[in-house]
Design an enzyme around this catalytic site. Structure first.
Site, short mmCIF file in Angstrom:
data_model
loop_
_atom_site.label_atom_id
_atom_site.label_comp_id
_atom_site.label_asym_id
_atom_site.label_seq_id
_atom_site.Cartn_x
_atom_site.Cartn_y
_atom_site.Cartn_z
N LYS A 164 42.04 29.13 46.63
CA LYS A 164 42.48 28.10 47.46
C LYS A 164 41.61 27.43 48.23
CE LYS A 164 45.54 27.36 51.44
NZ LYS A 164 44.47 27.57 52.63
N ASN A 165 40.88 28.52 49.29
CA ASN A 165 39.78 27.89 50.17
C ASN A 165 38.74 27.24 49.53
OD1 ASN A 165 41.90 28.46 52.10
ND2 ASN A 165 40.82 30.30 52.71
N ARG B 188 45.47 21.57 57.03
CA ARG B 188 43.95 21.73 57.79
C ARG B 188 42.96 21.41 56.97
NH1 ARG B 188 42.07 22.99 63.07
NH2 ARG B 188 40.31 24.39 62.45
N CYS C 233 49.08 25.77 58.79
CA CYS C 233 49.80 26.84 59.35
C CYS C 233 49.76 26.92 60.97
CB CYS C 233 49.37 28.20 58.67
SG CYS C 233 50.06 28.12 56.98
N ARG D 263 43.77 25.55 66.97
CA ARG D 263 42.85 25.52 65.76
C ARG D 263 41.91 24.41 66.08
NH1 ARG D 263 45.68 26.88 60.09
NH2 ARG D 263 43.69 27.55 59.66
N ILE E 150 38.46 21.83 66.33
CA ILE E 150 37.32 21.58 65.33
C ILE E 150 36.14 20.97 66.31
CG2 ILE E 150 38.97 20.99 63.41
CD1 ILE E 150 38.48 18.06 64.21
N ASP E 151 35.76 21.64 67.34
CA ASP E 151 34.70 21.55 68.01
C ASP E 151 33.54 21.52 67.46
OD1 ASP E 151 35.78 24.12 68.68
OD2 ASP E 151 33.90 24.41 69.66
N ASP F 148 43.16 36.81 56.53
CA ASP F 148 43.93 36.29 55.61
C ASP F 148 44.65 37.23 54.78
OD1 ASP F 148 43.80 33.62 56.51
OD2 ASP F 148 42.51 33.14 54.78
N ILE G 235 40.76 36.61 64.89
CA ILE G 235 40.51 35.22 64.56
C ILE G 235 41.55 34.26 65.07
CG2 ILE G 235 40.00 33.56 62.59
CD1 ILE G 235 38.07 36.14 62.49
N ARG H 136 51.96 26.47 49.28
CA ARG H 136 50.69 25.91 49.58
C ARG H 136 49.35 26.72 49.17
NH1 ARG H 136 49.15 26.16 55.31
NH2 ARG H 136 47.20 25.73 54.30
C1 UD1 Z 1 39.36 29.41 57.12
C2 UD1 Z 1 40.42 29.49 56.06
C3 UD1 Z 1 41.54 30.37 56.64
C4 UD1 Z 1 41.04 31.46 57.35
C5 UD1 Z 1 40.19 31.20 58.29
C6 UD1 Z 1 39.25 32.36 58.89
C7 UD1 Z 1 40.50 27.46 54.66
C8 UD1 Z 1 40.84 26.13 54.17
N1 UD1 Z 1 41.14 28.04 55.66
O1 UD1 Z 1 39.89 28.23 58.21
O2 UD1 Z 1 42.52 30.73 55.54
O3 UD1 Z 1 42.14 32.24 57.88
O4 UD1 Z 1 39.08 30.49 57.70
O5 UD1 Z 1 38.88 33.20 57.77
O6 UD1 Z 1 39.30 27.85 54.20
N2 UD1 Z 1 37.01 27.72 65.78
C9 UD1 Z 1 36.63 27.05 66.91
N3 UD1 Z 1 36.16 25.62 66.80
C10 UD1 Z 1 35.92 25.05 65.59
C11 UD1 Z 1 36.16 25.92 64.23
C12 UD1 Z 1 36.87 27.04 64.49
O7 UD1 Z 1 36.83 27.49 68.05
O8 UD1 Z 1 35.36 24.20 65.36
C13 UD1 Z 1 37.51 29.01 65.74
C14 UD1 Z 1 39.12 29.23 65.36
O9 UD1 Z 1 40.01 29.08 66.35
C15 UD1 Z 1 39.08 30.65 64.88
C16 UD1 Z 1 37.72 30.97 64.48
O10 UD1 Z 1 36.81 29.84 65.00
O11 UD1 Z 1 39.51 31.36 65.89
C17 UD1 Z 1 37.57 30.82 62.80
O12 UD1 Z 1 37.94 29.65 62.37
P1 UD1 Z 1 37.56 28.95 61.00
O13 UD1 Z 1 36.43 30.10 60.25
O14 UD1 Z 1 36.77 27.50 61.22
O15 UD1 Z 1 38.72 28.99 60.13
P2 UD1 Z 1 39.25 27.74 59.16
O16 UD1 Z 1 38.13 27.09 58.53
O17 UD1 Z 1 40.22 26.50 59.94
#
Ligand code: UD1
Length: 419
Positions: A22-23, A93, A117, A122, A124-125, A306, A328, A398
């Protein structure tokens, strides 16, 4: 509204075929926007996140043909919009990948604020920081994100946090940018390697994916005209490994890359389970009560967040007290309240939870609180004594294709009912 009715306990036995990840799929589909041509993607999981992404791409001008249940041909020559449908992009997401891809393609995109979810904050900075360092302006307002760049240029980007999404997104934006971009402290998950492999197959020049330094040499153009097969889903494979453990079964998991499953294999062996590693398939079997264990979720190659809820089901009936630390997602323990309705004895507080192992779980009505929590509740229902009803299937759909059919093939008594 749909629900699953599961009558347990059933020791799961037999073989299960794993779908594409999926990812990886939810990143590869937006990545096709970087191609001005036609490509074919197979081993694509037919799940609702993929279906929504296909709809989004079609609304933006892509032509998509489903060749069979798990293969599409996608023609991105006539992309004619720089605004992705806001309602659809807000639903999940991974719509954030449209930003990196469209910045690369046309230098302009607007999407709805990515949803998904509810696992806690979450942010995206790190994505935004990466885009800005490549020369883009990013505005977040009124539930939308708008990104614009006259001309993206290369840069060295140090990620403050190891982020899967930010690593892939910046990689997408840098593929067609001038010069060599370096992403430092990059995430190393198998789907990052898969997206890089896809882009390289289409003509990109990305090196080092799978390590914490990724180097992207910008190229003029991606050519398409190729077929790419999505990597097997490590999380789906891990879900069935843990289902075999929880149900005291014997399952051969086929079409997986066992190297990606090492952290799960190690834990299963630690708690007493048997694992036979065949390289592209893995057998897990055990018919006793598992031993207690402590787990900390970490970025790859650590134990994946996950698979934390699925592991939580196994530890709920382990011999002794186990502790899980979630590093996480702070809201990932919502499923523990549902497991407690089934007789578990779990105390969750903040980022950790204490699992006092009980003799057995019993059936109850329970609600999926997110995608992986849903999978965990199915495993709990199969392993528990009596009838379990699992609600909120939209989360599960999903990310898992035909989940109840796969469990049924392994002997589970499980039915999907429309109410
Ligand atoms: C992806 C996966 C999700 C999985 C996660 C961690 C996809 C679509 N989803 O989510 O299933 O649970 O990886 O393995 O691939 N963070 C920040 N700032 C940012 C981005 C992230 O602070 O700009 C933090 C998040 O809040 C979290 C950590 O970094 O605590 C990891 O997040 P991230 O690896 O980015 O997760 P996703 O890519 O959203």
């Amino acid at each position: 509204m749909e629900k699953l009715i599961i009558t347990g306990p059933t020791p799961l036995k037999g073989e299960v075929e794993i779908n594409g990840a999926k990812n990886a799929a939810v990143a590869i589909l937006p990545a096709t926007l970087l191609i001005d041509g036609v490509c074919t993607i197979n081993n694509l999981p037919n799940i609702s996140d993929v279906q929504i992404l296909c709809k989004i791409l079609e609304e933006m001008g892509a032509k998509i043909t489903w060749n069979n249940n798990n293969e599409i041909t996608i023609d991105t020559r006539n992309i004619n919009k720089t605004q992705a449908p806001l309602d659809l992009t807000s639903k999940f997401r991974a719509s954030y990948y449209l930003i990196g891809a469209m910045l690369g393609r046309t230098g302009e995109i607007q999407v709805g604020m990515p949803g998904g979810c509810k696992l806690g904050a979450r942010p995206i900075d790190q994505h935004i920081k990466g885009f800005e360092l490549l020369g883009a302006d990013v505005i977040v307002e009124k539930g939308t994100i708008t990104a614009k760049a006259k001309c993206l240029h290369s840069n060295s980007i140090y990620m403050d946090i190891v982020s899967v999404g930010a690593t892939i997104n910046v990689m997408l934006a840098a593929v067609l940018a001038k010069g060599t971009t370096i992403i430092d402290n990059a995430a190393k998950e198998p789907h990052i390697v898969d997206v890089a492999n896809f882009l390289n197959t289409m003509g990109a020049d990305i090196r080092g994916a799978g390590t914490d330094v990724i180097k992207i040499n910008g190229v003029e153009k991606l050519h398409g005209d190729a077929t790419y097969s999505v990597v097997p889903d490590q999380i789906e494979a891990g879900t069935f490994m843990l289902a075999a453990m929880a149900s005291k079964g014997d399952v051969l998991i086929k079409n997986c890359i066992t190297k990606h499953l090492e952290s799960i294999t190690a834990k299963i062996v630690e708690i007493g389970g048997n694992v036979e590693d065949n390289g592209d398939s893995i057998r897990v079997w055990y018919n006793k009560r598992p031993n207690k264990s402590n787990i900390k979720t970490l970025p790859y190659p650590g134990f994946p967040t996950d698979l934390q809820p699925q592991m939580g089901v196994v530890l709920a009936t382990a011999n002794g007290t186990s502790i899980i630390n979630e590093s996480i997602w702070e809201s990932r323990f919502q499923y523990t309240a549902e497991l407690n309705k089934m007789g578990a004895n779990i105390t969750a507080q903040g980022k950790s939870a204490i699992f006092e192992g009980v003799d057995e779980l019993f059936g109850a009505p329970v609600y999926s609180t997110d995608l992986r929590a849903g999978a965990a509740l199915i495993i709990a229902g199969v392993s528990a004594n009596g009838i379990t009803e699992v609600y909120n299937l939209q989360y599960i759909d999903r990310g898992y294709e035909n989940i109840e059919e796969k469990f049924r093939k392994l002997g589970a008594n499980i039915q999907r009912i429309k109410e």
